[in-house]
Design a protein around this motif. Structure first.
Motif, PDB file in Angstrom:
ATOM      1  N   GLY A  13     -34.038  87.532 -12.883  1.00 15.06           N
ATOM      2  CA  GLY A  13     -32.776  87.654 -12.436  1.00 15.06           C
ATOM      3  C   GLY A  13     -32.040  87.942 -12.988  1.00 15.06           C
ATOM      4  O   GLY A  13     -31.471  87.695 -14.650  1.00 15.06           O
ATOM      5  N   ALA A  14     -30.760  89.579 -13.252  1.00 10.76           N
ATOM      6  CA  ALA A  14     -29.493  89.312 -14.064  1.00 10.76           C
ATOM      7  C   ALA A  14     -28.670  89.155 -13.072  1.00 10.76           C
ATOM      8  O   ALA A  14     -28.280  89.305 -12.399  1.00 10.76           O
ATOM      9  CB  ALA A  14     -29.280  91.033 -13.802  1.00 10.76           C
ATOM     10  N   LEU A  15     -28.071  88.083 -14.298  1.00  9.47           N
ATOM     11  CA  LEU A  15     -26.494  87.374 -13.748  1.00  9.47           C
ATOM     12  C   LEU A  15     -25.251  88.625 -13.479  1.00  9.47           C
ATOM     13  O   LEU A  15     -25.528  88.830 -15.010  1.00  9.47           O
ATOM     14  CB  LEU A  15     -26.345  85.985 -14.368  1.00  9.47           C
ATOM     15  CG  LEU A  15     -27.754  85.155 -14.406  1.00  9.47           C
ATOM     16  CD1 LEU A  15     -27.342  84.073 -15.487  1.00  9.47           C
ATOM     17  CD2 LEU A  15     -28.000  84.178 -13.390  1.00  9.47           C
ATOM     18  N   TRP A  16     -24.681  88.534 -12.339  1.00 11.39           N
ATOM     19  CA  TRP A  16     -23.698  89.626 -12.037  1.00 11.39           C
ATOM     20  C   TRP A  16     -22.608  89.256 -13.232  1.00 11.39           C
ATOM     21  O   TRP A  16     -21.896  87.425 -13.557  1.00 11.39           O
ATOM     22  CB  TRP A  16     -23.292  89.905 -11.216  1.00 11.39           C
ATOM     23  CG  TRP A  16     -21.789  90.148 -10.757  1.00 11.39           C
ATOM     24  CD1 TRP A  16     -20.525  89.918 -10.633  1.00 11.39           C
ATOM     25  CD2 TRP A  16     -21.837  91.202 -10.934  1.00 11.39           C
ATOM     26  NE1 TRP A  16     -19.363  90.979 -10.192  1.00 11.39           N
ATOM     27  CE2 TRP A  16     -20.818  92.024 -10.680  1.00 11.39           C
ATOM     28  CE3 TRP A  16     -22.850  92.765 -10.963  1.00 11.39           C
ATOM     29  CZ2 TRP A  16     -20.539  93.467 -10.782  1.00 11.39           C
ATOM     30  CZ3 TRP A  16     -22.164  93.450 -11.388  1.00 11.39           C
ATOM     31  CH2 TRP A  16     -21.552  94.058 -11.172  1.00 11.39           C
ATOM     32  N   TRP A  48     -41.006  92.530 -10.632  1.00 14.50           N
ATOM     33  CA  TRP A  48     -39.120  93.144 -10.847  1.00 14.50           C
ATOM     34  C   TRP A  48     -38.224  92.267 -11.469  1.00 14.50           C
ATOM     35  O   TRP A  48     -38.106  90.893 -11.308  1.00 14.50           O
ATOM     36  CB  TRP A  48     -38.791  93.455  -9.447  1.00 14.50           C
ATOM     37  CG  TRP A  48     -38.569  92.597  -8.065  1.00 14.50           C
ATOM     38  CD1 TRP A  48     -37.662  91.855  -7.793  1.00 14.50           C
ATOM     39  CD2 TRP A  48     -39.104  92.105  -7.164  1.00 14.50           C
ATOM     40  NE1 TRP A  48     -37.398  90.678  -6.963  1.00 14.50           N
ATOM     41  CE2 TRP A  48     -38.510  91.113  -6.063  1.00 14.50           C
ATOM     42  CE3 TRP A  48     -40.374  92.183  -6.518  1.00 14.50           C
ATOM     43  CZ2 TRP A  48     -38.465  90.421  -5.591  1.00 14.50           C
ATOM     44  CZ3 TRP A  48     -41.250  91.868  -5.582  1.00 14.50           C
ATOM     45  CH2 TRP A  48     -39.716  90.819  -4.749  1.00 14.50           C
ATOM     46  N   GLN A  49     -36.763  93.212 -11.803  1.00 17.11           N
ATOM     47  CA  GLN A  49     -35.473  92.199 -12.116  1.00 17.11           C
ATOM     48  C   GLN A  49     -34.931  92.517 -11.387  1.00 17.11           C
ATOM     49  O   GLN A  49     -34.595  94.246 -10.762  1.00 17.11           O
ATOM     50  CB  GLN A  49     -35.108  93.306 -13.633  1.00 17.11           C
ATOM     51  CG  GLN A  49     -34.409  92.133 -14.118  1.00 17.11           C
ATOM     52  CD  GLN A  49     -33.475  92.450 -14.926  1.00 17.11           C
ATOM     53  OE1 GLN A  49     -32.381  92.754 -15.729  1.00 17.11           O
ATOM     54  NE2 GLN A  49     -34.772  92.367 -16.444  1.00 17.11           N
ATOM     55  N   ASP A  50     -33.942  91.688 -10.724  1.00 23.40           N
ATOM     56  CA  ASP A  50     -33.406  91.375  -9.167  1.00 23.40           C
ATOM     57  C   ASP A  50     -31.628  91.850 -10.430  1.00 23.40           C
ATOM     58  O   ASP A  50     -31.459  91.003 -11.233  1.00 23.40           O
ATOM     59  CB  ASP A  50     -33.141  90.561  -8.838  1.00 23.40           C
ATOM     60  CG  ASP A  50     -32.203  90.550  -7.518  1.00 23.40           C
ATOM     61  OD1 ASP A  50     -31.074  91.103  -8.171  1.00 23.40           O
ATOM     62  OD2 ASP A  50     -32.928  90.443  -6.183  1.00 23.40           O
ATOM     63  N   ALA A  51     -31.385  93.269 -10.034  1.00 23.72           N
ATOM     64  CA  ALA A  51     -30.400  93.566 -11.320  1.00 23.72           C
ATOM     65  C   ALA A  51     -28.394  93.074 -10.570  1.00 23.72           C
ATOM     66  O   ALA A  51     -28.250  93.314 -11.312  1.00 23.72           O
ATOM     67  CB  ALA A  51     -30.063  95.320 -11.132  1.00 23.72           C
ATOM     68  N   ILE A  52     -28.905  92.310  -9.376  1.00 22.93           N
ATOM     69  CA  ILE A  52     -27.781  91.630  -9.127  1.00 22.93           C
ATOM     70  C   ILE A  52     -27.498  90.357  -8.886  1.00 22.93           C
ATOM     71  O   ILE A  52     -28.206  89.455  -7.501  1.00 22.93           O
ATOM     72  CB  ILE A  52     -26.475  92.420  -8.670  1.00 22.93           C
ATOM     73  CG1 ILE A  52     -25.748  93.462  -9.330  1.00 22.93           C
ATOM     74  CG2 ILE A  52     -25.172  91.162  -7.955  1.00 22.93           C
ATOM     75  CD1 ILE A  52     -24.762  94.174  -8.111  1.00 22.93           C
ATOM     76  N   ILE A  53     -27.868  88.531 -10.034  1.00 16.82           N
ATOM     77  CA  ILE A  53     -27.394  88.314  -8.491  1.00 16.82           C
ATOM     78  C   ILE A  53     -26.124  87.416  -9.404  1.00 16.82           C
ATOM     79  O   ILE A  53     -25.999  86.857 -10.233  1.00 16.82           O
ATOM     80  CB  ILE A  53     -28.748  86.789  -9.898  1.00 16.82           C
ATOM     81  CG1 ILE A  53     -30.333  87.752 -10.505  1.00 16.82           C
ATOM     82  CG2 ILE A  53     -28.193  85.490  -9.071  1.00 16.82           C
ATOM     83  CD1 ILE A  53     -30.482  87.173  -8.725  1.00 16.82           C
ATOM     84  N   GLY A  54     -25.792  87.158  -8.222  1.00 16.59           N
ATOM     85  CA  GLY A  54     -24.066  86.812  -7.997  1.00 16.59           C
ATOM     86  C   GLY A  54     -23.742  87.787  -6.917  1.00 16.59           C
ATOM     87  O   GLY A  54     -24.268  88.654  -6.242  1.00 16.59           O
ATOM     88  N   GLY A  55     -22.559  86.899  -6.527  1.00 17.16           N
ATOM     89  CA  GLY A  55     -21.846  87.425  -5.415  1.00 17.16           C
ATOM     90  C   GLY A  55     -20.849  88.856  -5.584  1.00 17.16           C
ATOM     91  O   GLY A  55     -19.801  88.699  -7.104  1.00 17.16           O
ATOM     92  N   PHE A  56     -20.447  90.717  -5.091  1.00 15.38           N
ATOM     93  CA  PHE A  56     -20.282  91.481  -5.603  1.00 15.38           C
ATOM     94  C   PHE A  56     -19.196  92.313  -4.362  1.00 15.38           C
ATOM     95  O   PHE A  56     -21.080  92.408  -3.890  1.00 15.38           O
ATOM     96  CB  PHE A  56     -21.532  92.047  -6.542  1.00 15.38           C
ATOM     97  CG  PHE A  56     -20.502  93.368  -6.870  1.00 15.38           C
ATOM     98  CD1 PHE A  56     -19.460  93.893  -7.639  1.00 15.38           C
ATOM     99  CD2 PHE A  56     -21.693  95.166  -6.728  1.00 15.38           C
ATOM    100  CE1 PHE A  56     -18.974  94.981  -7.666  1.00 15.38           C
ATOM    101  CE2 PHE A  56     -21.244  96.116  -6.805  1.00 15.38           C
ATOM    102  CZ  PHE A  56     -19.783  96.056  -7.000  1.00 15.38           C
ATOM    103  N   GLY A  57     -18.334  92.315  -4.040  1.00 12.86           N
ATOM    104  CA  GLY A  57     -18.665  93.245  -2.551  1.00 12.86           C
ATOM    105  C   GLY A  57     -18.871  92.235  -1.493  1.00 12.86           C
ATOM    106  O   GLY A  57     -19.121  91.534  -1.558  1.00 12.86           O
ATOM    107  N   SER A  58     -19.561  93.592  -1.087  1.00 12.02           N
ATOM    108  CA  SER A  58     -20.123  92.451   0.274  1.00 12.02           C
ATOM    109  C   SER A  58     -21.842  92.436  -0.161  1.00 12.02           C
ATOM    110  O   SER A  58     -22.707  92.050   0.883  1.00 12.02           O
ATOM    111  CB  SER A  58     -19.998  93.629   1.540  1.00 12.02           C
ATOM    112  OG  SER A  58     -21.289  95.072   1.042  1.00 12.02           O
ATOM    113  N   MET A  59     -22.283  92.403  -1.398  1.00 13.81           N
ATOM    114  CA  MET A  59     -23.604  91.887  -1.438  1.00 13.81           C
ATOM    115  C   MET A  59     -23.075  90.481  -1.796  1.00 13.81           C
ATOM    116  O   MET A  59     -22.396  89.533  -2.851  1.00 13.81           O
ATOM    117  CB  MET A  59     -24.071  92.373  -2.883  1.00 13.81           C
ATOM    118  CG  MET A  59     -24.042  94.117  -2.748  1.00 13.81           C
ATOM    119  SD  MET A  59     -24.595  95.533  -3.716  1.00 13.81           S
ATOM    120  CE  MET A  59     -25.959  94.713  -4.518  1.00 13.81           C
TER     121      MET A  59
END
Length: 545
Positions: A257-260, A224-235
């Motif tokens: 990984g997709a870097l945010w 898979w491709q993880d669409a947010i690697i990084g902190g975003f909001g509550s994620m």
């Protein structure tokens, strides 16, 4: 044929190879994690005394499914929190929150999510409703698409949000007729409360990843491709979980990984992304993509449109949605990222966002040549007909989320009336993209919608979800079963730069899935009943039903 006995032979059923020259076989041999032979009775000669033989018994063998846009760690965390994905009415949702709060009396906050907008009048729950379930402590619950959060009065007070609090540049605090906050926070406004919620621990994130991986393997997903690697909001940033699992061998899937891309910043973050890409390259995990969220979602009026949204009476409003990154800057940033070898992974939902993303890819191609960066645009809810052929022309992959392309309350009540009939007919143009020659990949955006590729495949073929008997949604955009499976296998493998996966051919990695039937042998409306029996990654069984 090479006569060394194989480690694994799967035989006795149809094999969908995803090889255009030879689409079907009946027997596959695997040695040292790779496919060594594909064919028929002659491949059985590779069976030796230590060979494991799997009798397909007429069931279909397909390449491992790949999800090109997904959030597994977030999903795994939500499964362990207040999980509202199975609620369908306002009363059910409030009751589920109350039940969770009652069974977690020591929790400082009530967090989780997955509530459906169509369960509430106008898609908008209120803080008063949430107060009835959680009156004694703050609550923060994201909706199913993760572009909005429902909070109670305690959370608003703790965050200091009042009628005088201004909307952030990239979000909106919903307010009532008196100007008071209603308890619904859209897009960037979510962070006003999210920053106060308890953070997950590294142990929480690792457990969430492994919990999600088990579920994904049970759905036949091998990469898979993880669409947010990084902190975003509550994620929270899932990178540490991936690194730990990749190092200790518990990451059995192949993950990109997709870097945010922090939309509050500009090009100054690019050196940091370069450093992260180098750091996050361990075992089966590598982060060579950059995720740019260019707009929001149509249901909240934040998807970026070329023409204004309509109001409830069908009249044009002043709202055209939000472009989170200035389009001129977007072209400059994507050109620089592309020159550094990054893949651009866009969230582009409205027709203006799609055009802005394609314009950025076009600028990068003009400056850097057509390099092998494989940019892709996810979601593609509304695509202007003029932009359909540009995917093929620019080599930009269309990354579709098929489960959204169906009539459901969220579509019929919260989207179509505010787009108008003409623009609503441009939604999720899977057939048009394929006919234009575009490369198509597929994903789920789980936990926004089900991670099961077979449900997505069913919907792409039928334009009706597996559990619905409703009218077909834009039937001219239906695609064939083979095209839908290709999007979840070869198409997503291409996006993920996993060129030795996605098809069943000699030399390819043995990422394989045994289904419980051959869906080609039944009517299209039964595709969604298909289940996964076995999943293999590199010839190793990682799931058995």
């Amino acid at each position: 044929m090479h006569r060394t006995p194989a480690d694994l032979v799967l035989t006795g059923g149809p094999v969908l190879t995803m090889d255009a020259a030879r689409s079907r076989a009946t027997t596959v041999a695997v040695t040292d994690g790779r496919i060594t032979a594909v064919g028929h009775d002659e491949v059985r000669e590779l069976t030796g005394p230590r060979t494991e033989v799997v009798d397909l018994a007429g069931r279909l063998l397909v390449p491992g499914f790949q999800d090109a846009h997904i959030h597994p760690v977030t999903a795994g965390l939500e499964l362990a929190r207040c999980n509202l994905t199975d609620t369908h009415t306002a009363a059910d949702t409030v009751a589920a929150v109350r039940a969770y709060a009652d069974t977690h009396p020591d929790g400082e906050w009530i967090t989780g999510g997955g509530w459906s907008m169509d369960a509430f009048d106008g898609g908008a729950p209120t803080r008063e409703q949430l107060d009835t379930a959680v009156p004694d402590r703050p609550a923060y619950l994201v909706n199913r698409d993760h572009h909005g959060a429902w909070v109670n009065t305690r959370a608003l007070m703790l965050a200091g949000i009042t009628r005088d609090t201004p909307d952030p540049a990239d979000g909106r605090i919903e307010r009532d007729d008196r100007g008071e906050p209603t308890g619904l926070l859209q897009e960037g406004a979510m962070d006003l409360v999210a920053r106060h919620t308890p953070r997950s621990t590294p142990a929480d994130r690792l457990a969430a990843l492994l919990r999600a991986q088990r579920l994904l393997h049970s759905c036949g997903i091998t990469a898979w491709q993880d669409a947010i690697i990084g902190g975003f909001g509550s994620m929270d940033d899932p990178a540490d979980a991936y690194l730990t699992a990749a190092r200790d061998g518990s990451l059995t899937a192949r993950v990109v990984g997709a870097l945010w891309w922090d939309r509050e910043r500009g090009a100054e973050q690019i050196p940091e992304l370069v450093a992260r890409r180098k750091e996050l390259n361990v075992g089966r995990f590598r982060a060579g993509s950059v995720k740019i969220m260019q707009d929001g979602v149509a249901e909240t009026g934040t998807a970026a449109l070329l023409a204004p949204y309509l109001d409830g009476c069908g009249c044009a409003t002043a709202n055209r949605g939000t472009s989170f990154v200035d389009p001129v800057e977007l072209r400059r940033h994507v050109t620089e990222l592309d020159a550094l070898g990054f893949q651009a992974h866009f969230h582009a939902l409205g027709d203006r966002a799609v055009r802005e993303a394609l314009d950025a890819v076009e600028a990068a191609r003009a400056a850097n040549g057509r390099t092998d960066t494989r940019p892709h645009l996810a979601h593609l809810q509304i695509v202007h007909p003029d932009d359909i052929p540009r995917f093929r022309e620019l080599g930009a992959t269309a990354n579709i989320q098929p489960l959204w392309a169906a009539h459901e309350p969220q579509m019929d009540e919260l989207t179509i009336p505010f787009l108008g009939a003409e623009r609503a007919a441009l939604q999720y143009p899977f057939g048009a993209l394929l006919r234009s020659g575009a490369t198509v990949a597929a994903g789920s955006d789980w936990p926004v919608s089900s991670a099961d590729p077979l449900h997505g495949i069913h919907t792409a073929v039928n334009r009706v979800t597996p559990d619905s008997e409703g009218p077909v949604f834009l039937p001219e955009q239906r695609i064939s079963l083979t095209a839908a499976i290709a999007a979840y296998t070869a198409g997503s493998a291409y996006v993920n730069h996993l060129d030795d996966t996605g098809s069943i051919r000699p030399g390819a990695l043995a990422d394989l899935v045994v289904l419980d039937r051959d869906p080609y042998a039944g009517p299209p409306e039964e595709i969604g009943h298909t289940r996964v029996l076995q999943t293999y990654v590199g010839g190793r069984r990682v799931h058995e039903a």
